[in-house]
Design a protein around this motif. Sequence first.
Motif, short mmCIF file in Angstrom:
data_model
loop_
_atom_site.label_atom_id
_atom_site.label_comp_id
_atom_site.label_asym_id
_atom_site.label_seq_id
_atom_site.Cartn_x
_atom_site.Cartn_y
_atom_site.Cartn_z
N ASP A 42 3.14 6.57 26.36
CA ASP A 42 5.02 5.50 26.33
C ASP A 42 4.50 5.07 25.22
OD1 ASP A 42 2.70 3.86 26.42
OD2 ASP A 42 3.96 2.55 27.97
N THR A 43 3.38 5.35 24.21
CA THR A 43 3.60 4.64 22.76
C THR A 43 3.62 6.05 21.42
OG1 THR A 43 1.36 4.33 22.89
CG2 THR A 43 2.17 2.89 23.31
N CYS A 44 4.24 5.65 20.36
CA CYS A 44 3.74 6.46 19.64
C CYS A 44 3.08 6.19 17.75
CB CYS A 44 5.24 6.82 18.51
SG CYS A 44 6.75 7.16 19.64
N LEU A 45 1.69 7.14 17.21
CA LEU A 45 1.59 7.21 16.52
C LEU A 45 2.45 7.50 15.80
CD1 LEU A 45 -1.87 8.04 17.43
CD2 LEU A 45 -1.14 6.64 16.87
N ILE A 46 2.79 6.66 14.33
CA ILE A 46 3.59 6.87 13.03
C ILE A 46 3.72 6.88 12.59
CG2 ILE A 46 6.15 6.30 12.43
CD1 ILE A 46 6.93 5.76 14.76
N GLY A 47 3.70 8.23 10.49
CA GLY A 47 3.21 7.70 10.48
C GLY A 47 3.74 8.37 8.61
N GLN A 48 4.06 7.36 7.27
CA GLN A 48 4.72 7.84 6.65
C GLN A 48 3.82 7.94 5.55
OE1 GLN A 48 8.15 5.56 6.95
NE2 GLN A 48 9.79 6.40 5.21
N ASN A 49 4.46 8.69 4.25
CA ASN A 49 4.26 8.62 3.25
C ASN A 49 5.33 9.24 2.17
OD1 ASN A 49 1.95 8.76 1.53
ND2 ASN A 49 2.46 10.82 1.32
N GLY A 50 5.38 8.52 0.84
CA GLY A 50 6.38 8.16 -0.21
C GLY A 50 6.87 7.87 -1.21
N ALA A 51 7.25 7.98 -1.64
CA ALA A 51 8.29 6.92 -2.83
C ALA A 51 8.24 5.99 -2.42
CB ALA A 51 8.28 7.39 -3.75
N ASP A 52 9.15 6.16 -1.59
CA ASP A 52 10.14 4.86 -0.60
C ASP A 52 9.91 4.23 -0.20
OD1 ASP A 52 12.69 6.24 -2.54
OD2 ASP A 52 13.37 6.37 -0.66
N ALA A 53 8.19 4.64 0.19
CA ALA A 53 7.21 3.92 1.90
C ALA A 53 6.38 3.48 0.51
CB ALA A 53 7.38 5.25 2.69
N GLY A 54 6.07 3.45 -0.93
CA GLY A 54 5.08 2.43 -1.38
C GLY A 54 3.97 3.31 -0.74
N GLY A 55 4.09 3.94 -0.66
CA GLY A 55 2.38 5.68 -0.32
C GLY A 55 2.44 5.76 1.42
N TYR A 56 1.21 5.87 1.45
CA TYR A 56 1.15 6.07 3.62
C TYR A 56 0.84 5.05 4.21
CZ TYR A 56 -1.26 6.91 7.34
OH TYR A 56 -1.86 7.02 8.70
N TRP A 57 1.52 4.54 5.15
CA TRP A 57 1.46 3.53 5.70
C TRP A 57 1.52 4.47 7.14
CZ3 TRP A 57 5.05 2.43 9.84
CH2 TRP A 57 6.17 2.83 9.81
N SER A 58 1.39 3.35 8.47
CA SER A 58 1.09 4.05 9.74
C SER A 58 1.31 2.70 10.83
CB SER A 58 0.17 4.33 10.00
OG SER A 58 -1.18 4.01 10.54
N GLU A 59 2.27 2.98 12.14
CA GLU A 59 1.92 2.17 13.51
C GLU A 59 2.22 2.15 14.63
OE1 GLU A 59 5.29 -0.10 12.91
OE2 GLU A 59 7.08 1.58 12.30
N VAL A 60 1.90 1.76 15.14
CA VAL A 60 2.36 2.28 16.44
C VAL A 60 3.42 1.81 16.86
CG1 VAL A 60 1.08 2.30 19.50
CG2 VAL A 60 -0.25 2.58 17.00
N VAL A 61 4.26 2.77 18.27
CA VAL A 61 5.74 1.68 17.94
C VAL A 61 5.41 1.93 19.83
CG1 VAL A 61 6.25 1.28 16.29
CG2 VAL A 61 6.57 3.79 17.33
N PRO A 62 6.37 1.97 20.28
CA PRO A 62 7.30 2.50 21.47
C PRO A 62 7.75 3.96 21.73
CG PRO A 62 7.68 -0.34 21.77
CD PRO A 62 7.56 0.42 20.11
N VAL A 63 7.27 4.94 22.50
CA VAL A 63 8.57 5.57 22.77
C VAL A 63 9.69 5.26 22.53
CG1 VAL A 63 9.23 7.74 24.41
CG2 VAL A 63 6.80 6.85 23.87
N LEU A 64 10.73 5.63 22.03
CA LEU A 64 12.35 5.35 22.09
C LEU A 64 12.80 6.26 23.25
CD1 LEU A 64 13.24 6.54 18.38
CD2 LEU A 64 12.72 4.56 18.53
N SER A 65 14.00 5.44 23.76
CA SER A 65 14.70 5.94 24.79
C SER A 65 15.12 6.98 24.85
CB SER A 65 16.26 4.29 25.15
OG SER A 65 17.08 5.06 24.31
N THR A 66 14.88 8.22 23.51
CA THR A 66 15.27 9.31 24.12
C THR A 66 13.91 9.91 24.46
OG1 THR A 66 14.87 9.26 21.71
CG2 THR A 66 17.32 8.94 22.08
N GLY A 67 13.05 9.50 24.45
CA GLY A 67 12.09 9.96 24.89
C GLY A 67 11.29 10.81 23.88
#
Length: 175
Positions: free
Chosen positions: A138-163
């Motif tokens: 019921d949780t997600c590992l999310i990674g993001q990378n790029g100039a707009d993100a300031g490089g790489y970052w990650s977090e753990v978040v709950p699954v959206l209501s869409t699944g």
Amino acid sequence: MRHMTPPVVRRTGPFAVSAVVFAASAAVALGLAGCTGAPAPSASPAASTAVAAPSPAPSASAPAAIALVPGGTAEQNLPYFDQVNHATLAANPNAQGRDFIDALVAAGFQKSDMQVTVDTTTIGLKANSIQFSVRMGDTCLIGQNGADAGGYWSEVVPVLSTGTCLVGQTRAIDW
């Protein structure tokens, strides 16, 4: 004429700590400098005693290697997720969505649990940031990378209501 004392200046931050550590280290070094003289002669050779060198303390066991925790939570697997993604970026600083997905699959994450955003904008330019995710229960590992993100970052978040884990349009992972 009244005598004024100069104001007290308090320094904070890493340089203040470094100055204190340096001063303390210098004082210890100066104090130990006088301890390196030759030993005083003893009355007889039989009276001299051997000084044993201190035995090294037993080393703590090496930290456990970061690895995928099959069936584990997103929180448990975040360090491994980050390790894989940092390695992907070390091998290819211009990594795109497929590079991250392929590396995560090779590392043991399930492709069927992943999402990734597109690598290009609607007019064909390189996206300033991409996101990719792995659903774990019921949780997600999310990674993001790029100039707009300031490089790489990650977090753990709950699954959206869409699944799902990511908001907005994602691309099919059909390779």
